[in-house]
Design a protein around this motif. Structure first.
Motif, short mmCIF file in Angstrom:
data_model
loop_
_atom_site.label_atom_id
_atom_site.label_comp_id
_atom_site.label_asym_id
_atom_site.label_seq_id
_atom_site.Cartn_x
_atom_site.Cartn_y
_atom_site.Cartn_z
N SER A 59 0.79 -1.18 -0.13
CA SER A 59 -0.03 0.08 0.04
C SER A 59 0.98 1.30 -0.21
N PRO A 60 0.30 2.49 -0.49
CA PRO A 60 1.13 3.55 -0.40
C PRO A 60 1.84 3.88 0.99
N ILE A 61 0.92 3.79 2.06
CA ILE A 61 1.67 4.09 3.40
C ILE A 61 2.60 3.31 3.84
N HIS A 62 2.38 1.76 3.41
CA HIS A 62 3.67 1.01 3.57
C HIS A 62 4.71 1.10 2.89
N ARG A 63 4.75 1.68 1.59
CA ARG A 63 5.70 1.98 0.64
C ARG A 63 6.40 3.10 0.91
N ASN A 64 5.41 4.08 1.47
CA ASN A 64 6.41 5.47 1.73
C ASN A 64 6.75 5.61 3.20
N ALA A 65 6.00 5.39 4.08
CA ALA A 65 6.30 5.39 5.55
C ALA A 65 7.22 4.27 5.89
N LYS A 66 7.12 3.16 5.69
CA LYS A 66 7.79 2.09 6.24
C LYS A 66 8.92 1.69 5.33
N GLU B 88 10.33 -0.87 -7.13
CA GLU B 88 11.33 -1.36 -6.13
C GLU B 88 10.57 -2.45 -5.34
N VAL B 89 9.17 -2.35 -4.84
CA VAL B 89 8.52 -3.24 -4.15
C VAL B 89 8.28 -4.47 -5.09
N LEU B 90 7.84 -4.15 -6.29
CA LEU B 90 7.61 -5.10 -7.33
C LEU B 90 8.94 -6.20 -7.52
N GLU C 18 1.10 -7.34 1.67
CA GLU C 18 0.91 -6.74 3.12
C GLU C 18 -0.15 -5.57 2.84
N ASP C 19 -1.15 -5.25 3.53
CA ASP C 19 -2.32 -4.25 3.60
C ASP C 19 -2.74 -4.08 2.01
N ALA C 20 -3.20 -5.13 1.70
CA ALA C 20 -3.67 -5.17 0.36
C ALA C 20 -4.96 -4.48 0.03
#
Length: 405
Positions: A114-121, A128-130, A152-154
């Motif tokens: 999710s955007p919040i997980h990608r950006n904040a965590k 990069e996630v992919l 996670e956080d789908a």
């Protein structure tokens, strides 16, 4: 062929994935020793759970040892260890699961999408996630025949990107694709639609991939969402005994199992679970974690098959199906029971009096009911000793009246 692939050969069979000893244990106050995990794994095996997520091997040396012991001492289920998307975690899972047969080992790899997980965590872009997801699944597949990938956080992830990541994971060799509602944000309609859309796209290239639901209960919809996922095409459901887990917990696996059993007419699927072990599993978990569940907990709570209201007790005496949609024996209770209290009616009072060898009827029953109601208002539940005392008082008064008649 892995054990999971054997089970998945039946399109109407739902794989039961238990995470009591991993996600459940992560909840504050629920940490388990190796001995406790082995004890819990024994009852989960008896219950017929297909996959046991025994822990998070990379979390600590102790957790790795716990998984190794469980995998080495229990036979039957597939054993699973959670791993972040890096080689160190995957190696730890491989070491921990080594005692289990190769066909019964699973590595569960995850990364936030999710955007919040990608950006904040994670501080990662979508690319990069992919790419990280693909690399980790490919590495896990070099060690395991059975790899599950979780986004996670789908449900707070952009639908198109979520589909891209899951399809790329399947391309890399993941056999199970988990679509977790990590923070309990989704609603049943959203879940049903999301699973159906993902299956429609990904099954074109990967017809045998298994979609999995892992729902949290932050808004009280974990079980409803899990069932909606099955309607959308999921054939694995993840949950925990008594619904334990992070924050408000996971889907209660006992509720999912019994919902699918009782409402097979609606869902049209089955599990391999022997539901007669559900109460035992719940009680053993309570003992291990030194916790209690609510009396009115669905399926396994002490009130789940208890009846106090007079109209309910009357109906139950005529036919238990009037107020019970499943048999108590089917989940591991010995039977239903009546709680005698102020809501109880004359039929239940008379039946209990007969059971304890003090049959009453007619005017004598009417007098006992009056005394019973008065005493129940004072103390609540009336046990056998109290009922006998009430009957004795009525009989004593009757004798006195007879002497002066």
């Amino acid at each position: 062929m892995s054990r999971t692939e054997e089970i998945a050969a039946d399109p109407n069979r739902v794989i039961v994935f238990d995470t009591t000893m991993r996600d459940g244990e992560q909840a504050p106050g629920f940490s388990m020793s190796a001995q406790a995990k082995v004890k819990m794994a024994h009852v989960l095996r008896d219950l017929g759970v297909d996959v046991i997520e025994a822990g998070f091997a990379a979390a600590s040396p102790g957790d790795e040892d716990c998984i190794r012991r469980v995998a080495g001492e229990i036979e039957g289920p597939v054993f699973c260890s959670l791993s972040r998307s890096n080689e160190k975690d995957i190696d730890a899972s491989f070491r921990a699961l080594a005692p289990a047969p190769k066909s019964h080992r699973r590595c569960h790899v995850f990364i936030g999408t999710s955007p919040i997980h990608r950006n904040a965590k994670l501080k990662m872009s979508t690319n990069e996630v992919l790419s990280t997801a693909v690399r980790s699944v490919e590495y896990a597949r070099s060690l395991f025949d059975d790899v599950e990938f979780s986004a996670e956080d789908a449900f707070r992830t952009e639908p198109e990107f979520l589909a891209d990541v899951l399809e790329a994971a399947a391309d890399a060799g993941a056999r199970t694709l988990n679509v977790p509602d990590t923070v309990g944000y989704a609603t049943p309609q959203e879940v049903r639609e999301r699973f159906a859309a993902l299956a429609a796209r990904i099954h074109k290239r990967h017809p045998n991939v298994i979609f999995s639901a892992h729902c949290h209960d932050d808004l009280g919809m974990a079980v409803a969402n899990s069932l909606a996922a099955i309607e959308g095409g999921a054939r694995q459901v993840e949950g925990a005994i008594n619904g334990i887990g992070e924050r408000a917990g996971n889907a209660s696996i006992e509720e999912v199992i019994m919902a699918l059993k009782v409402r097979e007419d609606r869902y049209g699927v089955t599990t391999g679970a022997d539901s007669r072990h559900l109460v035992r599993a719940s009680k053993i978990l309570c003992e291990i974690t030194e916790t209690v569940i609510a009396r009115n907990k669905s399926v396994v709570g002490i009130n789940a098959f208890a009846h106090e209201a007079g109209i309910h007790q009357h109906g139950m005496l005529a036919d238990s199906r009037t107020y019970e949609i499943m048999r108590p024996q089917d989940v591991g209770f010995e039977g239903s029971w009546f709680v005698l209290g102020k809501h109880s009616g004359r039929h239940a009072i008379a039946k209990r009096a007969e059971t304890i060898g003090r049959p009453i009827e007619g005017e004598r029953l009417a007098a006992v009911v009056v005394g019973f109601k008065s005493r129940a208002d004072q103390i609540g539940e009336i046990n056998d000793a109290e009922l006998i005392a009430i009957i004795d008082r009525v009989d004593g008064v009757s004798e006195v009246v007879a002497q002066y008649a």
